[in-house]
Design a protein around this motif. Sequence first.
Motif, PDB file in Angstrom:
ATOM      1  N   ILE A 189      48.787  59.079  48.085  1.00  0.00           N
ATOM      2  CA  ILE A 189      48.703  57.697  47.589  1.00  0.00           C
ATOM      3  C   ILE A 189      50.079  57.201  47.162  1.00  0.00           C
ATOM      4  N   VAL A 219      50.558  56.745  39.892  1.00  0.00           N
ATOM      5  CA  VAL A 219      49.313  57.343  40.377  1.00  0.00           C
ATOM      6  C   VAL A 219      49.036  58.525  39.465  1.00  0.00           C
ATOM      7  N   VAL A 235      45.339  54.076  39.917  1.00  0.00           N
ATOM      8  CA  VAL A 235      46.354  53.587  40.858  1.00  0.00           C
ATOM      9  C   VAL A 235      46.897  52.275  40.297  1.00  0.00           C
ATOM     10  N   LEU A 284      42.812  53.689  51.140  1.00  0.00           N
ATOM     11  CA  LEU A 284      42.781  54.854  50.266  1.00  0.00           C
ATOM     12  C   LEU A 284      41.383  55.466  50.186  1.00  0.00           C
TER      13      LEU A 284
END
Length: 405
Positions: free
Chosen positions: A318, A336, A350, A373
């Motif tokens: 991510i 993150v 996030v 994601l």
Amino acid sequence: MQSLGSRMNDILTSWGIPSGVANTFDETVVAALLVALAIGVNYLCQTFLVGGARRYADRSSKIWNKSLMNHKVVYHLIHVIPGLLIYYLLPLAFVKGKEALVISQRVCEVYIIVSILLTINGVILTLLDIYNSKEKQKSRPLKGFAQVLQVLLFFVGGILIVATLMDKSALKLLAGLGASAAVLMLVFKDSILGLVAGVQLSANDMLRIGDWVTLPNGSADGIVQEITLNTVKIQNWDNTISTVPPYTLVSNPFRNWRGMQESGGRQVDKKISLDLNTVRFCTPDMLERYRQTISLLADYRPAEGETPTNSQVYRVYIDRYLSGHPMVNQDLDLIVSQKEPNAYGLPVRVYFFVRDKAWRRYERIQSDIFDHLLAMAPLFGLKLYQLSADVPNGPEAAGVQKSES
């Protein structure tokens, strides 16, 4: 005109009309002639002076010329001329009627005062137009202050008119109103509160026209359209209009989104909830598969002696995905992180900023990012947490949870 009145008086008296009636009649006729003369002078002045000024303003590109004409500054100022003309010629009409002369001159004085008040009011509005025409000044509106000046102007003008009609000193009359200060405070309570609030809002740069503001009670959420002495007009996103007293914005908290609009991005703060039962340590085969199938992890190597979990590698992915995304501002915070597990799984927070702050495009960009994601999670052996169909709906049942920011 005085000889004309005397001659007319002699004629009426010779016809047998009483002297008192004859005097009243000839004075009325002369006064009517003076009024007609003043009307004619006013017409000529309006035609040549105001007409010439309007033609000049139409050819000019300067804002103050057009504003003076729009607010009728010259038009009202010209009305002072016939008022003065009648005032100084009235003694020719009322030679014997002293009481009528005094009353008529007081009426002329009131007419002149009203004309001057309207002229000054037009000048105030013209100055406001000139101020608002400058781009750098639009963020600091002065309409509320202009309205305060207008209130004071007409208040003082009203005192002068009453003092003129009563033949009293304006200062003494104004001093006498001191006893009625409490009543005046009550009448002008909203205006006084609005003035104080307007000064605070402007001095602290808390609010500007064009700002996006949100009130916590939900009464307004939109763009500030106008700031006046008594109201702040806000156009909500559903195109309804909310009007809020300025002192409400000073005495109660509200959110101004100007900082976000002037910054390099708009915040996104969401959580992806992972099923705790699917979190496990990665085997060498799993890590090799990640490197071969996921390009962003092609060079990923855990620290020596470290055995990462699949959720840890997912967080690394991510971070790398967002770091390379063209619409994510890399100069602002990008975080993150894993949050404390709860009854709804393992939250992965996030946090980042989207470059495009326009509402519609911002929502599309962040939705596309989280679609990606969410779709990538199964490639890491992770399952998104959601409640089973037979379990009553609870808060944040979906895989993505939104944090309050």
